[in-house]
Design an enzyme around this catalytic site. Sequence first.
Site, PDB file in Angstrom:
ATOM      1  N   ASP A 159     -22.457   0.135  -3.212  1.00  0.00           N
ATOM      2  CA  ASP A 159     -21.122   0.711  -3.432  1.00  0.00           C
ATOM      3  C   ASP A 159     -20.322  -0.124  -4.422  1.00  0.00           C
ATOM      4  O   ASP A 159     -19.687   0.412  -5.341  1.00  0.00           O
ATOM      5  CB  ASP A 159     -20.348   0.793  -2.116  1.00  0.00           C
ATOM      6  CG  ASP A 159     -21.082   1.616  -1.079  1.00  0.00           C
ATOM      7  OD1 ASP A 159     -22.063   2.280  -1.450  1.00  0.00           O
ATOM      8  OD2 ASP A 159     -20.677   1.584   0.089  1.00  0.00           O
ATOM      9  N   ALA A 167     -14.664   9.314   3.827  1.00  0.00           N
ATOM     10  CA  ALA A 167     -15.454  10.467   3.377  1.00  0.00           C
ATOM     11  C   ALA A 167     -16.810  10.019   2.817  1.00  0.00           C
ATOM     12  O   ALA A 167     -17.565  10.814   2.282  1.00  0.00           O
ATOM     13  CB  ALA A 167     -14.683  11.251   2.324  1.00  0.00           C
ATOM     14  N   SER A 227       0.857  -1.193   0.000  1.00  0.00           N
ATOM     15  CA  SER A 227       0.000   0.000   0.000  1.00  0.00           C
ATOM     16  C   SER A 227       0.890   1.239   0.000  1.00  0.00           C
ATOM     17  O   SER A 227       1.654   1.460   0.947  1.00  0.00           O
ATOM     18  CB  SER A 227      -0.890   0.011   1.246  1.00  0.00           C
ATOM     19  OG  SER A 227      -1.328   1.328   1.487  1.00  0.00           O
ATOM     20  N   SER A 274     -13.546   1.828   0.288  1.00  0.00           N
ATOM     21  CA  SER A 274     -13.437   0.389   0.562  1.00  0.00           C
ATOM     22  C   SER A 274     -13.960  -0.434  -0.617  1.00  0.00           C
ATOM     23  O   SER A 274     -13.327  -1.423  -1.010  1.00  0.00           O
ATOM     24  CB  SER A 274     -14.149   0.018   1.860  1.00  0.00           C
ATOM     25  OG  SER A 274     -15.454   0.486   1.856  1.00  0.00           O
TER      26      SER A 274
HETATM   27  C1  GLA Z   1     -22.749   2.350   2.946  1.00  0.00           C
HETATM   28  C2  GLA Z   1     -22.988   0.909   2.499  1.00  0.00           C
HETATM   29  C3  GLA Z   1     -23.998   0.835   1.359  1.00  0.00           C
HETATM   30  C4  GLA Z   1     -25.263   1.618   1.683  1.00  0.00           C
HETATM   31  C5  GLA Z   1     -24.918   3.007   2.213  1.00  0.00           C
HETATM   32  C6  GLA Z   1     -26.134   3.735   2.712  1.00  0.00           C
HETATM   33  O1  GLA Z   1     -22.119   3.080   1.944  1.00  0.00           O
HETATM   34  O2  GLA Z   1     -21.788   0.314   2.086  1.00  0.00           O
HETATM   35  O3  GLA Z   1     -24.296  -0.510   1.060  1.00  0.00           O
HETATM   36  O4  GLA Z   1     -26.089   0.912   2.572  1.00  0.00           O
HETATM   37  O5  GLA Z   1     -23.977   2.957   3.281  1.00  0.00           O
HETATM   38  O6  GLA Z   1     -27.005   3.955   1.664  1.00  0.00           O
END
Ligand code: GLA
Length: 393
Positions: A172, A123, A68, A128
């Site tokens: 995400d 942020a 990293s 991740s």
């Molecule tokens: C985080 C989680 C997502 C989602 C958001 C809230 O980013 O990783 O899966 O639940 O919170 O919308």
Amino acid sequence: MENLEKEIRSTFIQLFNKEPLMVRSPGRINLIGEHTDYNGGFVMPAAIDKDIVFAIAPSDNEECSVFSLKFDEKININLSSPERREHPAWANFLLGVLYQMVNEGMEVKPFHCVFGGEVPLGAGLSSSAALECGFAFSLNELFQLGIPKIRLVKMAQWAEHNYVGVKCGIMDQFASVMGKKGHVILLDCRSLEYSYSPIDLKDYSIILCDTKVKHSLVDSEYNTRRSECETGVSILRKYYPQVESLRDAKMTMLETHKDEFPGKVYDRCVYIVAEIQRVQEASRDLQTNDLIAFGRKMYETHDGLSRLYEVSCKELDFLVNEAKKFKTVLGARMMGGGFGGCTINIVKKDAADQYILHLTKVYYDAFAIRMPSYKVSIREGTSVLSRSTATII
Ligand code: GLA
């Protein structure tokens, strides 16, 4: 990004003396639909122009390592047992991905990898997911494993659940891998059906304001919210067996059985049911180019997240309340899991600088924290930056 790519590539070459395969994986924004993903609802994310970049190549011997750049730290990996570790924390995002590949008998051979990024950590921009997805994608490309994109998304989510310990939804990872330049994704998190919608904000731009706080509650409270929603579903199922997730619930069902919901569960469910509905309406607003109505819904979302779902914090509330004072701002709200991170703001382009200046000042006066801000643009999901012939095996 070009500089970052150069830096990662040259670090790799210095360390291993060969040309790597280069991959980028982006962070994400979410226009609307927060905490709906793990409730089978809709979300409206997009991949952004902030990446984690990977350089990777097969190893010439049995050694296998990841370095990293940000933490200036290297881990050696035993491919026959990529188990979870106490330290360093960043390793688990990668080891969780690797574990599944090895466990499923995929042909992963020893490799060396260097990564680093410009997705700010903590942020709420899903550094991740960018890390998990980029690593899964890199191994898939390097060893030509033939894993379909949607499976990479799920492997990344599995790593987060089982190696990192956050029972996140799929938004995400989906956005990081499946993002499309200039488009938002309307994703149905129950069926995983999705469509892309070109985003035309006309005179407006998307600005992220970073509170720079990440309250320590974030992971445990996230998992608590998830189980509160499951409690709500199990109560409703006694009367409405067709309700499999809050996606199937109606406000009238909640109202009818209000007294049976313990603690905060009722408020949590009310927010989710309203938000799932709101995303569908917001999607129509975008189609009809009614940006004013769309912005109003962003404020409504924030209000629900703050009062009912209770995942906001004083810093986020402060920034959203300030936003409301500006006619040049169509909407603003906290974004992501909550308890810190960024607000997302839709701001008139020619008023953006003045807006940022104002927020930076009043935020500093209130909290003595310098508030970074980012003007984001919407980019393609995880992709190969360059291949060297040496890395194609
Ligand atoms: C985080 C989680 C997502 C989602 C958001 C809230 O980013 O990783 O899966 O639940 O919170 O919308």
